[in-house]
Structures are given as C-alpha cells and as structure tokens.
Write a protein that holds these residues in place. Structure first.
Motif, short mmCIF file in Angstrom:
data_model
loop_
_atom_site.label_atom_id
_atom_site.label_comp_id
_atom_site.label_asym_id
_atom_site.label_seq_id
_atom_site.Cartn_x
_atom_site.Cartn_y
_atom_site.Cartn_z
N UNK A 161 0.84 -1.20 0.00
CA UNK A 161 0.00 0.00 0.00
C UNK A 161 0.87 1.25 0.00
N UNK A 162 0.42 2.25 -0.74
CA UNK A 162 1.15 3.51 -0.81
C UNK A 162 0.24 4.63 -0.29
N UNK A 163 0.15 5.72 -1.00
CA UNK A 163 -0.67 6.84 -0.53
C UNK A 163 -2.16 6.56 -0.73
N UNK A 164 -2.98 7.33 -0.03
CA UNK A 164 -4.43 7.23 -0.20
C UNK A 164 -4.82 7.98 -1.47
N UNK A 165 -5.51 7.29 -2.37
CA UNK A 165 -5.99 7.92 -3.61
C UNK A 165 -7.25 8.73 -3.33
N UNK A 166 -8.16 8.17 -2.50
CA UNK A 166 -9.42 8.84 -2.23
C UNK A 166 -10.16 8.11 -1.11
N UNK A 167 -10.99 8.86 -0.38
CA UNK A 167 -11.87 8.27 0.62
C UNK A 167 -13.30 8.64 0.29
N UNK B 263 -20.62 2.39 4.35
CA UNK B 263 -19.19 2.11 4.32
C UNK B 263 -18.37 3.39 4.23
N UNK B 264 -17.24 3.38 4.92
CA UNK B 264 -16.21 4.39 4.74
C UNK B 264 -15.10 3.67 3.99
N UNK B 265 -14.99 3.97 2.69
CA UNK B 265 -14.05 3.29 1.81
C UNK B 265 -12.79 4.13 1.64
N UNK B 266 -11.66 3.54 1.97
CA UNK B 266 -10.36 4.17 1.72
C UNK B 266 -9.69 3.40 0.59
N UNK B 267 -9.47 4.10 -0.51
CA UNK B 267 -8.81 3.49 -1.67
C UNK B 267 -7.35 3.91 -1.67
N UNK B 268 -6.47 2.91 -1.56
CA UNK B 268 -5.03 3.15 -1.56
C UNK B 268 -4.45 2.92 -2.94
N UNK B 269 -3.51 3.78 -3.33
CA UNK B 269 -2.64 3.42 -4.44
C UNK B 269 -1.81 2.26 -3.92
#
Length: 128
Positions: A61-67, A77-83
C-alpha cells in the motif's frame, strides 16, 4: 459505519478491476480488490490480507488515492482506496467472478458498485 479498504493497482495505463461473485450482495458488479478492516488491523494490514485472500498477491500500500462514504440499503461504508503496487504474485481469480485490467476510457463499459462512482470520476480526470 463499516471501515473498508481497497487497492488501486495500475499496470501501465490500466487498473485492476474485479467482478463480485454471484450470491454475494452487489453480485456481479465491478469493484476494486479489498474488503472490511477487522478489529485490531490497520487499514494497510487489512488491504494486504484482503489482496492475499482474494487474488493471491502481496501488495504494498502507498498513498491514499481517495476516501468515500457511501450508504447502501444494508450498510454504510467508509471506503479508503489506496494506491498500491503488486510486490509479489500474479492476480488469480480465487473469490471473484472475473478480473480485468481496464483503461480509464473503458470504465463506462462496466457496472461498478455505487460506492466506486466518485472514485471512477477522479480516475477519468487524472488520466485525461
């Protein structure tokens, strides 16, 4: 609210999309690989575990692309999408009905889970 993590994995100009299996909620809709964060896990740990369970790959996992926060009829849902990058392995269909590498231009040809709509818009914008 349920904490969910997912991975945005790129291979060149294409990103990895997975089709949910039949018999599950939101069956046959497309999504990013991932799942629920379990008690005692960090979001990053959950992402590594989910990718291993669902695709037999190890991701970094790297930086967060978007939440995104999305309310479905049965769950919020609280979705955290990681690069993320694949550190080891090749994606295999263990849990999903199908997996594909898509370009931003191909997004409209697939029906994604509603929680992913804002994310897909951002992908389109960043890939213009």
């Amino acid at each position: 609210m349920t904490e969910v993590v997912a991975a945005l994995i790129w291979e060149g100009n294409r990103f990895l999309a997975c089709q949910r299996p039949e018999g599950k909620k939101r069956a046959l809709l497309w999504e990013f690989v991932g799942g629920k964060v379990e008690k005692g896990e960090t979001p990053e740990e959950a992402l590594v575990r989910e990718c291993r369970e669902e695709l037999d790959i190890t991701v970094a996992p790297q930086s967060i692309f978007m939440e995104v926060v999305h309310e479905y009829p049965d769950i919020t849902v609280h979705l955290t999408l990681f690069n993320a990058v694949i550190a080891e392995g090749t994606p295999k269909m263990i849990e999903h009905n199908d997996i594909r590498w898509l370009t931003a231009e191909e997004i409209d040809q697939y029906e994604f889970c509603p929680a992913d709509k804002e994310i897909l818009e951002k992908i389109r914008e960043t890939k213009k």
